[in-house]
Motif scaffolding. Sequence first.
Motif, mmCIF file in Angstrom:
data_model
loop_
_atom_site.group_PDB
_atom_site.id
_atom_site.type_symbol
_atom_site.label_atom_id
_atom_site.label_comp_id
_atom_site.label_asym_id
_atom_site.label_seq_id
_atom_site.Cartn_x
_atom_site.Cartn_y
_atom_site.Cartn_z
ATOM 1 N N GLN A 1 -8.293 9.179 0.666
ATOM 2 C CA GLN A 1 -8.459 8.187 -0.391
ATOM 3 C C GLN A 1 -9.175 6.941 0.143
ATOM 4 O O GLN A 1 -9.160 6.655 1.335
ATOM 5 N N GLY A 2 -9.746 6.198 -0.794
ATOM 6 C CA GLY A 2 -10.342 4.929 -0.429
ATOM 7 C C GLY A 2 -9.270 3.850 -0.325
ATOM 8 O O GLY A 2 -8.079 4.085 -0.603
ATOM 9 N N LEU A 3 -9.706 2.643 0.065
ATOM 10 C CA LEU A 3 -8.757 1.544 0.250
ATOM 11 C C LEU A 3 -8.017 1.201 -1.029
ATOM 12 O O LEU A 3 -6.809 0.913 -1.000
ATOM 13 N N ARG A 4 -8.714 1.206 -2.172
ATOM 14 C CA ARG A 4 -8.062 0.850 -3.426
ATOM 15 C C ARG A 4 -6.902 1.794 -3.721
ATOM 16 O O ARG A 4 -5.792 1.367 -4.055
ATOM 17 N N GLU A 5 -7.147 3.105 -3.573
ATOM 18 C CA GLU A 5 -6.099 4.093 -3.862
ATOM 19 C C GLU A 5 -4.966 4.019 -2.827
ATOM 20 O O GLU A 5 -3.778 4.170 -3.176
ATOM 21 N N LEU A 6 -5.338 3.777 -1.579
ATOM 22 C CA LEU A 6 -4.301 3.633 -0.548
ATOM 23 C C LEU A 6 -3.394 2.446 -0.843
ATOM 24 O O LEU A 6 -2.163 2.530 -0.693
ATOM 25 N N TRP A 7 -3.984 1.331 -1.266
ATOM 26 C CA TRP A 7 -3.168 0.161 -1.594
ATOM 27 C C TRP A 7 -2.222 0.453 -2.761
ATOM 28 O O TRP A 7 -1.066 0.033 -2.742
ATOM 29 N N ARG B 1 -6.236 2.126 8.391
ATOM 30 C CA ARG B 1 -5.359 2.839 9.339
ATOM 31 C C ARG B 1 -3.919 2.369 9.190
ATOM 32 O O ARG B 1 -2.978 3.197 9.226
ATOM 33 N N SER B 2 -3.707 1.072 8.995
ATOM 34 C CA SER B 2 -2.344 0.553 8.829
ATOM 35 C C SER B 2 -1.699 1.097 7.556
ATOM 36 O O SER B 2 -0.508 1.442 7.546
ATOM 37 N N LEU B 3 -2.464 1.169 6.479
ATOM 38 C CA LEU B 3 -1.918 1.702 5.227
ATOM 39 C C LEU B 3 -1.542 3.176 5.372
ATOM 40 O O LEU B 3 -0.502 3.627 4.861
ATOM 41 N N GLU B 4 -2.394 3.918 6.067
ATOM 42 C CA GLU B 4 -2.081 5.332 6.295
ATOM 43 C C GLU B 4 -0.814 5.473 7.125
ATOM 44 O O GLU B 4 0.014 6.380 6.877
ATOM 45 N N ARG B 5 -0.604 4.587 8.074
ATOM 46 C CA ARG B 5 0.607 4.634 8.913
ATOM 47 C C ARG B 5 1.854 4.364 8.074
ATOM 48 O O ARG B 5 2.902 4.981 8.286
ATOM 49 N N LEU C 1 -14.998 -8.594 -6.186
ATOM 50 C CA LEU C 1 -13.986 -9.325 -6.939
ATOM 51 C C LEU C 1 -13.187 -8.412 -7.869
ATOM 52 O O LEU C 1 -12.017 -8.672 -8.144
ATOM 53 N N GLY C 2 -13.807 -7.337 -8.351
ATOM 54 C CA GLY C 2 -13.086 -6.398 -9.210
ATOM 55 C C GLY C 2 -11.958 -5.712 -8.471
ATOM 56 O O GLY C 2 -10.823 -5.621 -8.970
ATOM 57 N N ASP C 3 -12.250 -5.226 -7.259
ATOM 58 C CA ASP C 3 -11.209 -4.586 -6.447
ATOM 59 C C ASP C 3 -10.107 -5.582 -6.100
ATOM 60 O O ASP C 3 -8.913 -5.240 -6.110
ATOM 61 N N LEU C 4 -10.501 -6.808 -5.800
ATOM 62 C CA LEU C 4 -9.520 -7.842 -5.454
ATOM 63 C C LEU C 4 -8.599 -8.141 -6.634
ATOM 64 O O LEU C 4 -7.377 -8.273 -6.469
ATOM 65 N N ALA C 5 -9.162 -8.228 -7.834
ATOM 66 C CA ALA C 5 -8.351 -8.505 -9.016
ATOM 67 C C ALA C 5 -7.355 -7.374 -9.259
ATOM 68 O O ALA C 5 -6.173 -7.624 -9.553
ATOM 69 N N LEU C 6 -7.799 -6.129 -9.115
ATOM 70 C CA LEU C 6 -6.892 -4.986 -9.325
ATOM 71 C C LEU C 6 -5.778 -4.969 -8.289
ATOM 72 O O LEU C 6 -4.623 -4.656 -8.601
ATOM 73 N N SER D 1 -0.890 3.282 -3.524
ATOM 74 C CA SER D 1 0.201 4.123 -3.005
ATOM 75 C C SER D 1 1.168 3.317 -2.152
ATOM 76 O O SER D 1 2.398 3.450 -2.263
ATOM 77 N N VAL D 2 0.636 2.468 -1.285
ATOM 78 C CA VAL D 2 1.489 1.684 -0.386
ATOM 79 C C VAL D 2 2.338 0.695 -1.175
ATOM 80 O O VAL D 2 3.545 0.530 -0.900
ATOM 81 N N LEU D 3 1.735 0.009 -2.157
ATOM 82 C CA LEU D 3 2.498 -0.981 -2.921
ATOM 83 C C LEU D 3 3.563 -0.325 -3.783
ATOM 84 O O LEU D 3 4.632 -0.915 -4.027
ATOM 85 N N ARG D 4 3.312 0.913 -4.229
ATOM 86 C CA ARG D 4 4.363 1.638 -4.958
ATOM 87 C C ARG D 4 5.504 2.012 -4.020
ATOM 88 O O ARG D 4 6.673 1.983 -4.396
ATOM 89 N N ALA D 5 5.153 2.343 -2.773
ATOM 90 C CA ALA D 5 6.187 2.739 -1.802
ATOM 91 C C ALA D 5 6.900 1.534 -1.202
ATOM 92 O O ALA D 5 7.983 1.679 -0.609
ATOM 93 N N SER D 6 6.335 0.347 -1.335
ATOM 94 C CA SER D 6 6.898 -0.823 -0.657
ATOM 95 C C SER D 6 8.284 -1.200 -1.176
ATOM 96 O O SER D 6 9.055 -1.845 -0.447
ATOM 97 N N CYS D 7 8.598 -0.797 -2.403
ATOM 98 C CA CYS D 7 9.934 -1.119 -2.921
ATOM 99 C C CYS D 7 11.020 -0.373 -2.139
ATOM 100 O O CYS D 7 12.187 -0.780 -2.132
ATOM 101 N N LEU D 8 10.625 0.729 -1.478
ATOM 102 C CA LEU D 8 11.576 1.485 -0.649
ATOM 103 C C LEU D 8 11.611 0.971 0.783
ATOM 104 O O LEU D 8 12.426 1.433 1.580
#
Length: 620
Positions: A116-122, A98-102, A156-161, A124-131
């Motif tokens: 999207q799932g959590l991986r895809e949301l992250w 919910r926080s990522l969607e916000r 662990l795979g999701d965490l590494a990505l 998107s959010v990390l790409r937008a974080s530079c703004l």
Amino acid sequence: MSRQTTSVGSSCLDLWREKNDRLVRQAKVAQNSGLTLRRQQLAQDALEGLRGLLHSLQGLPAAVPVLPLELTVTCNFIILRASLAQGFTEDQAQDIQRSLERVLETQEQQGPRLEQGLRELWDSVLRASCLLPELLSALHRLVGLQAALWLSADRLGDLALLLETLNGSQSGASKDLLLLLKTWSPPAEELDAPLTLQDAQGLKDVLLTAFAYRQGLQELITGNPDKALSSLHEAASGLCPRPVLVQVYTALGSCHRKMGNPQRALLYLVAALKEGSAWGPPLLEASRLYQQLGDTTAELESLELLVEALNVPCSSKAPQFLIEVELLLPPPDLASPLHCGTQSQTKHILASRCLQTGRAGDAAEHYLDLLALLLDSSEPRFSPPPSPPGPCMPEVFLEAAVALIQAGRAQDALTLCEELLSRTSSLLPKMSRLWEDARKGTKELPYCPLWVSATHLLQGQAWVQLGAQKVAISEFSRCLELLFRATPEEKEQAFNCEQGCKSDAALQQLRAAALISRGLEWVASGQDTKALQDFLLSVQMCPGNRDTYFHLLQTLKRLDRRDEATALWWRLEAQTKGSHEDALWSLPLYLESYLSWIRPSDRDAFLEEFRTSLPKSCDL
């Protein structure tokens, strides 16, 4: 966007921030409270306050000026909730989502992305974080919580990505999660930022220690102690609470023991004992080390101390209202060298090691204590054993009887055997059906015939010790009668007990033991012809047991049947010496011990004497 910011108003923002800071202070006051009920109530009130505050903030349209506070409240809420529950749930994953969607709502990136799932949301959010530089600190805290949730779920795979994306590595070249965690560099918290229960750097330190320990322990369990060392050293050098440090030092001791460095292993075990009151794992590992070194006295002393340590209630400190290392560790693994089991399981290890090392008197006392402990909390009727580790109850009875006989307490052994028979007597008329059910997979009591037969075998040996030869022969005969009646037809059908032996192998050796025992009594009464029949049958029943050949050879020689004795001697010479020992390693301890009693001490001397008596043309 400007209208949203205006509608929020700085006064409301200040009030929300003040409420967050007050609730964080309340949680910290609760943490320091010595009264358990007051502590729990204050923490629960703080949690409900954070829940209400978060509901208010998320009831408004997402706005960049408010998001740093909203994300901080979310993190505080997740941290307090997880620490109170001592674990993560799906609700926390939904809070993060919910926080990522916000965050994405403020960039007008809605619609399909919400599915999207959590991986895809992250991503998107990390790409937008530079703004959104003002969200950076809060997002790093959220990353820390997501990492904790995924680590505890073993994703662990999701965490590494996630960490690769966070660290700016898009190549995917580094899959070393420990290195990715060390590379992660959370920004410093601003002095005027809203109060937090735990900052991103603190979460990183916890994650680094927890993962290093998990990785090291897994390498140790899978048989790679050299690889485990570096991870365990990393865990020990990090933010490592004392209870966890005890486990880390114990694991390091286990690594060095397996790598052949006993002195270094001992140093780590001593360090583990000095670190806290959780003495179980280091004492158990110390017993293994001393056993490996051949120091039986020190080994048994360690086990005795372990039994005492497990009898003392463990005083655990109240958990912090933080994400702690212990929260991210896996549940106890039975294969782990740090798993020391229950007091009764440890008492059994102590008793069995005394029996194996020839300390029959001590073994007998420990077994009697163990039976008293087990029977005190068990059902009055016999029931199938619980899951491993530890032997099933009938095997504990049988091992105890063996220890009593070996200690010269034959009458006590008979009493114990009678007790075991009284607990299994109701099953005797049903044995043939039990075997049939076991083969069909509908029941799991195939060892009942073995237990009852073994009980009669031990009763026979106890009567031998008491000088009642006729009664002993009767008991051996009863044992054989049951064994020949309850034979599984499918040779490949195996039923595992704690020592991992197969029912057909145990049946063979038990038959051989009963036949040899009865044969020896025939010999003692001067009835060599009857003894010969039993020894011949024992060779047929268990051709891999060299002792059966030896007793048969002795009897043939006494009966002056020279040609048959010579032929048998050649067969005995042709046998591989390792076959008998290899067959015994998987047998139950009570049967191993019994077979050692009927193994003649002068076997090698007799065989050499027999060889030299052969005609030169027959000699090797």
